[in-house]
Scaffold this motif. Sequence first.
Motif, mmCIF file in Angstrom:
data_model
loop_
_atom_site.group_PDB
_atom_site.id
_atom_site.type_symbol
_atom_site.label_atom_id
_atom_site.label_comp_id
_atom_site.label_asym_id
_atom_site.label_seq_id
_atom_site.Cartn_x
_atom_site.Cartn_y
_atom_site.Cartn_z
ATOM 1 N N ASP A 180 0.984 -1.381 -0.222
ATOM 2 C CA ASP A 180 0.103 -0.464 -0.181
ATOM 3 C C ASP A 180 0.670 1.239 0.263
ATOM 4 O O ASP A 180 0.634 2.154 -0.746
ATOM 5 N N THR A 181 1.830 1.599 0.471
ATOM 6 C CA THR A 181 2.797 2.243 0.314
ATOM 7 C C THR A 181 3.987 2.633 -0.020
ATOM 8 O O THR A 181 4.367 3.508 -0.350
ATOM 9 N N ASP A 182 3.805 1.953 -1.459
ATOM 10 C CA ASP A 182 4.689 1.885 -2.801
ATOM 11 C C ASP A 182 4.617 3.236 -3.721
ATOM 12 O O ASP A 182 2.867 3.056 -3.550
ATOM 13 N N VAL A 183 4.957 3.039 -4.192
ATOM 14 C CA VAL A 183 4.572 4.797 -5.433
ATOM 15 C C VAL A 183 4.723 3.118 -6.517
ATOM 16 O O VAL A 183 5.254 2.361 -7.267
ATOM 17 N N ILE A 184 3.785 3.077 -7.700
ATOM 18 C CA ILE A 184 3.899 2.404 -8.598
ATOM 19 C C ILE A 184 3.619 3.517 -10.441
ATOM 20 O O ILE A 184 2.502 4.221 -9.885
ATOM 21 N N PRO B 250 0.679 6.396 -2.715
ATOM 22 C CA PRO B 250 -0.108 6.049 -1.202
ATOM 23 C C PRO B 250 -0.206 7.224 -0.914
ATOM 24 O O PRO B 250 0.589 8.834 -1.256
ATOM 25 N N VAL B 251 -1.034 7.323 0.207
ATOM 26 C CA VAL B 251 -1.489 8.164 1.122
ATOM 27 C C VAL B 251 -0.216 8.878 1.891
ATOM 28 O O VAL B 251 -0.549 9.931 2.168
ATOM 29 N N ALA B 252 -0.032 7.958 2.482
ATOM 30 C CA ALA B 252 1.776 8.736 2.967
ATOM 31 C C ALA B 252 2.180 9.487 1.938
ATOM 32 O O ALA B 252 2.852 10.557 2.871
ATOM 33 N N TYR B 253 2.138 9.466 0.791
ATOM 34 C CA TYR B 253 3.690 10.465 0.062
ATOM 35 C C TYR B 253 2.508 11.703 -0.461
ATOM 36 O O TYR B 253 2.776 12.675 -0.184
ATOM 37 N N VAL B 254 1.396 11.085 -0.724
ATOM 38 C CA VAL B 254 0.138 12.330 -0.898
ATOM 39 C C VAL B 254 -0.120 13.679 0.169
ATOM 40 O O VAL B 254 0.169 14.608 -0.181
ATOM 41 N N LYS B 255 0.544 13.054 1.940
ATOM 42 C CA LYS B 255 0.132 13.362 2.588
ATOM 43 C C LYS B 255 1.533 14.653 2.719
ATOM 44 O O LYS B 255 1.600 15.458 4.082
ATOM 45 N N CYS C 270 -8.895 15.908 -11.071
ATOM 46 C CA CYS C 270 -8.333 17.025 -10.573
ATOM 47 C C CYS C 270 -10.126 17.474 -8.963
ATOM 48 O O CYS C 270 -9.930 18.181 -8.695
ATOM 49 N N ARG C 271 -11.018 16.663 -9.486
ATOM 50 C CA ARG C 271 -11.755 17.164 -8.568
ATOM 51 C C ARG C 271 -12.355 16.134 -7.813
ATOM 52 O O ARG C 271 -13.380 16.328 -6.795
ATOM 53 N N GLU C 272 -12.328 14.669 -7.759
ATOM 54 C CA GLU C 272 -12.652 13.999 -6.744
ATOM 55 C C GLU C 272 -11.429 13.724 -5.656
ATOM 56 O O GLU C 272 -10.080 14.368 -5.773
ATOM 57 N N ASP C 273 -12.478 13.242 -4.114
ATOM 58 C CA ASP C 273 -11.977 12.874 -3.329
ATOM 59 C C ASP C 273 -11.034 11.455 -3.768
ATOM 60 O O ASP C 273 -9.956 10.983 -2.968
ATOM 61 N N PHE C 274 -11.704 10.803 -3.848
ATOM 62 C CA PHE C 274 -11.367 9.548 -4.012
ATOM 63 C C PHE C 274 -11.838 8.577 -6.054
ATOM 64 O O PHE C 274 -12.239 9.188 -6.134
ATOM 65 N N ASP D 212 -6.577 3.022 -8.134
ATOM 66 C CA ASP D 212 -7.330 3.489 -6.856
ATOM 67 C C ASP D 212 -6.600 4.590 -7.165
ATOM 68 O O ASP D 212 -5.481 4.594 -6.826
ATOM 69 N N GLN D 213 -7.059 6.335 -6.585
ATOM 70 C CA GLN D 213 -6.166 6.883 -5.856
ATOM 71 C C GLN D 213 -6.860 7.509 -5.156
ATOM 72 O O GLN D 213 -7.647 8.568 -5.008
ATOM 73 N N HIS D 214 -6.483 7.860 -3.659
ATOM 74 C CA HIS D 214 -6.901 8.655 -2.792
ATOM 75 C C HIS D 214 -6.354 9.588 -2.914
ATOM 76 O O HIS D 214 -4.694 9.628 -3.153
ATOM 77 N N TRP D 215 -6.859 11.063 -2.531
ATOM 78 C CA TRP D 215 -5.707 11.907 -2.574
ATOM 79 C C TRP D 215 -6.027 12.551 -0.758
ATOM 80 O O TRP D 215 -5.392 13.926 -0.919
ATOM 81 N N ALA D 216 -6.676 11.406 -0.074
ATOM 82 C CA ALA D 216 -6.044 12.393 1.347
ATOM 83 C C ALA D 216 -6.552 13.857 1.918
ATOM 84 O O ALA D 216 -5.365 14.630 2.017
ATOM 85 N N SER D 217 -7.894 14.058 1.203
ATOM 86 C CA SER D 217 -7.950 15.613 1.019
ATOM 87 C C SER D 217 -7.004 16.446 1.014
ATOM 88 O O SER D 217 -7.420 17.528 1.961
ATOM 89 N N LEU D 218 -6.148 16.165 0.018
ATOM 90 C CA LEU D 218 -5.799 17.410 -0.916
ATOM 91 C C LEU D 218 -6.887 18.363 -1.433
ATOM 92 O O LEU D 218 -7.717 17.648 -1.336
#
Length: 487
Positions: free
Chosen positions: A36-40, A144-149, A351-355, A367-373
């Motif tokens: 889950d923590t890998d960049v792909i 990964p969310v950890a990176y997005v953050k 651009c516009r979705e949370d996920f 799948d891409q989570h945007w972690a509230s960006l």
Amino acid sequence: MNVQQSMTVRGKDRYKSGVMEYKRMGYWEPNYEPKDTDVIALFRVTPQDGVDPTEACAAVAGESSTATWTVVWTDRLTAAEKYRAKCYRVDPVPNSPGSYFAYIAYDLDLFEPGSIANLTASIIGNVFGFKPLKALRLEDMRFPVAYVKTFQGPATGIVVERERLDKFGRPLLGATIKPKLGLSGRNYGRVVYEALKGGLDFTKDDENINSQPFMHWRERFLYCMEAVNRAQAATGEIKGTYLNVTAATMEDMYERAEFARELGSNIVMIDLVIGYTAIQSMAKWARRNDMILHLHRAGHSTYTRQRSHGVSFRVIAKWMRLAGVDHIHAGTVVGKLEGDPNTTRGYYDICREDFNPLHLEHGVFFDQHWASLNKLMPVASGGIHAGQMHQLLDLLGEDVVLQFGGGTIGHPRGIQAGATANRVALEAMILARNEGRDYVHEGPEILAKAAQTCTPLREALDVWKDVTFNYESTDAPDFVPTPSMAV
Ligand SMILES: O=C(COP(=O)(O)O)[C@H](O)[C@H](O)COP(=O)(O)O
Ligand SMILES: [Mg+2]
């Protein structure tokens, strides 16, 4: 199609001096389960004739992470197994003999937090010039969310932008000032004033307006802000003009952005060509200074347009959401510039979705989570006009800036009339949509009806009614996605 077992050489043979295939050095690991923590990254790889596809894909993993062309013993001083990027899947691209999708996982520790420059130095650094490849395209990435953050994300975001502008429930309207080059400050400001007074929310400097002999930047800023202030006073609405602060150095850009702020501008603009680090710096500046940051994607088509080589714009859109711009040009579908409907839809979702769920038809492979960006406002710009309003609303939705440059300034009765035509067309379409009408099919009728009481709209429809740009897309996928492609 591939040998589905690891070919990695283990033990002391692995570090014997000499050249060893990348797939044997550990860059091809078909049994690797991405964490889950890998960049792909998903690349489309076209090897040179005679090059084994698995080896080519392993080489992409190698050259975009730790490898060089020969074995180096110094690998043993590192946690080499962890730091090696791993190509874990290779699929032939359907209907495209000789091309392969390579899925590559990168450990999070390979990347400096919050740096697009560092990310891209690996992912698109050396590897695009690698001789055994005929072509290479970066199709998509998953972060990964950890990176997005670790990134700021859009300085202002769609929600706060709308609150600051006090405009809700409809796309925003803009116009790029034309001609792009040559106007004096005073004439330029006049165009801005008329477009805003006529009903637009924004006007915009073009990508190549910086500080030329015919109009130095301070002149432009002064006249543009006078125009904004007068248009606000005349209409009672909040208006903006994207003052392009693109310049040769960061110092110059900060100076220009600060002057824009002093004059009361709510937005500044940069071009993609300034580079990732400059973009991130300006995004931080915009957050600190309560400024909306508009990004023109100038230059992107040099590497986004071809299916087999370059970087897909969906990846650029992801990088820019991380980097922290508030607006990004993302295509019009119906206008003059490249834009396949499904592929463009994918950019808008990014651009516009949370996920973003995996959506192969839209070119979204992960799948891409945007972690509230914050959300990033897409901008539709390039050869659009009022007669397309129903299509634009249908294809692009509500959170978008619709920008009509020629489609405002080229109006037969002048700039204000052009702006009014666009505003009335938009309001009529939003009303029809809100009343539950089938505005997509009834669009031309809705516009014709509105034009009965709006001469500028009637004239716009008359002059541009036959203008369409129907060319084959160069960027649309040349394959039909199959369920097995879903990761
Ligand atoms: O000047 C324009 C449009 O002018 P007009 O409205 O007169 O055609 C913009 O630079 C392009 O839209 C950029 O393209 P994209 O938005 O695809 O990056
Ligand atoms: Mg332009």
